[in-house]
Design an enzyme around this catalytic site. Structure first.
Site, PDB file in Angstrom:
ATOM      1  N   ASN A   1      -6.801   6.706   4.049  1.00 59.14           N
ATOM      2  CA  ASN A   1      -8.231   6.996   3.898  1.00 59.14           C
ATOM      3  C   ASN A   1      -8.568   8.477   3.919  1.00 59.14           C
ATOM      4  O   ASN A   1      -9.683   8.857   3.561  1.00 59.14           O
ATOM      5  CB  ASN A   1      -9.031   6.268   4.978  1.00 59.14           C
ATOM      6  CG  ASN A   1      -8.955   4.764   4.827  1.00 59.14           C
ATOM      7  OD1 ASN A   1      -8.356   4.247   3.878  1.00 59.14           O
ATOM      8  ND2 ASN A   1      -9.549   4.054   5.757  1.00 59.14           N
TER       9      ASN A   1
ATOM     10  N   ASP B   1      -0.796   2.500  -5.460  1.00 55.75           N
ATOM     11  CA  ASP B   1      -0.749   1.058  -5.703  1.00 55.75           C
ATOM     12  C   ASP B   1      -2.001   0.610  -6.434  1.00 55.75           C
ATOM     13  O   ASP B   1      -3.066   1.202  -6.273  1.00 55.75           O
ATOM     14  CB  ASP B   1      -0.622   0.310  -4.364  1.00 55.75           C
ATOM     15  CG  ASP B   1      -1.769   0.602  -3.410  1.00 55.75           C
ATOM     16  OD1 ASP B   1      -2.584  -0.301  -3.161  1.00 55.75           O
ATOM     17  OD2 ASP B   1      -1.861   1.745  -2.914  1.00 55.75           O
TER      18      ASP B   1
ATOM     19  N   HIS C   1       0.825  -1.211   0.000  1.00 55.07           N
ATOM     20  CA  HIS C   1       0.000   0.000   0.000  1.00 55.07           C
ATOM     21  C   HIS C   1       0.864   1.267   0.000  1.00 55.07           C
ATOM     22  O   HIS C   1       0.375   2.347  -0.301  1.00 55.07           O
ATOM     23  CB  HIS C   1      -0.908  -0.019   1.234  1.00 55.07           C
ATOM     24  CG  HIS C   1      -2.321   0.404   0.979  1.00 55.07           C
ATOM     25  ND1 HIS C   1      -2.937   0.374  -0.247  1.00 55.07           N
ATOM     26  CD2 HIS C   1      -3.267   0.866   1.845  1.00 55.07           C
ATOM     27  CE1 HIS C   1      -4.182   0.801  -0.130  1.00 55.07           C
ATOM     28  NE2 HIS C   1      -4.409   1.104   1.130  1.00 55.07           N
TER      29      HIS C   1
ATOM     30  N   ASN D   1      -9.285   3.462  -1.228  1.00 52.35           N
ATOM     31  CA  ASN D   1      -9.732   4.510  -0.308  1.00 52.35           C
ATOM     32  C   ASN D   1      -8.957   5.820  -0.440  1.00 52.35           C
ATOM     33  O   ASN D   1      -9.508   6.891  -0.208  1.00 52.35           O
ATOM     34  CB  ASN D   1      -9.700   4.010   1.132  1.00 52.35           C
ATOM     35  CG  ASN D   1     -10.782   2.980   1.391  1.00 52.35           C
ATOM     36  OD1 ASN D   1     -11.834   3.002   0.756  1.00 52.35           O
ATOM     37  ND2 ASN D   1     -10.524   2.062   2.292  1.00 52.35           N
TER      38      ASN D   1
END
Length: 187
Positions: A66, A91, A20, A112
């Protein structure tokens, strides 16, 4: 011209090297190559570099994935960055490890960080460089996969792709998103 190059990721030692955080990894490589120094600022770490006549402001949001949109919106306003001069490095599960895809717009595809940016900017029309992280996970294992570490083999692929990503970002700043797409997509 000023450009905001945002590498998406999560802050904290537990996230270093995770799939991530590939966006963080790429802007770190850019800063290192340019000899740029990271400074802790509002909503993230910022480094500045030049590529010919372009000023690149590199950003690693400290808002966690997020809420990435808060940092992007703030730094676009702070630096008076035009929407077309924003590039988000992110990613992508749908691409094989190391595959690059540059797009001028698109949906968040369940990511997100991209969802937060679109919400804060009020549009899905912003440039992104998607970096493939593969999708070798069992059903229901997506979260563990993206927050997991790359394999040694994947890390070799990524290390070999870093120069291509850096060249693609420079091409974006100097020649525009279409040029970058035509020359680097699928590499």
């Amino acid at each position: 011209m000023k450009y905001l190059i945002v590498g998406l990721g999560n802050i904290g030692p537990e996230y270093v090297g995770t799939r991530h955080n590939i966006g963080f990894q790429m802007v770190d490589a850019m800063a290192k190559e340019a000899g740029a120094v990271w400074e802790d600022k509002r909503y993230g770490a910022v480094a500045r570099m030049r590529v010919k006549n372009a000023e690149l402001i590199l950003l690693k949001p400290s808002t966690y994935m997020n809420l990435s949109g808060n940092a992007v919106r703030y730094w676009m306003q702070q630096e008076k960055i035009l929407p077309q001069n924003l590039l988000v490095i992110v990613d992508d599960l749908s691409l094989p490890v190391g595959t690059i895809r540059i797009k001028p717009s698109g949906s968040d595809a369940g990511h997100n960080g991209l969802k937060s940016i679109a919400l804060q900017l009020g549009t899905e029309t912003y440039n992104r460089l998607k970096f493939g992280i593969g999708n070798e996970f069992p059903r229901g294992g997506q979260v563990d996969f993206v927050l997991g570490q790359f394999s040694a083999e994947d890390n070799k692929v990524i290390a070999a792709k870093v120069p291509t990503v850096l060249d693609a970002v420079k091409a974006f700043a100097l020649s525009g998103v279409q040029f970058a797409m035509n020359h680097y997509n699928g590499k």
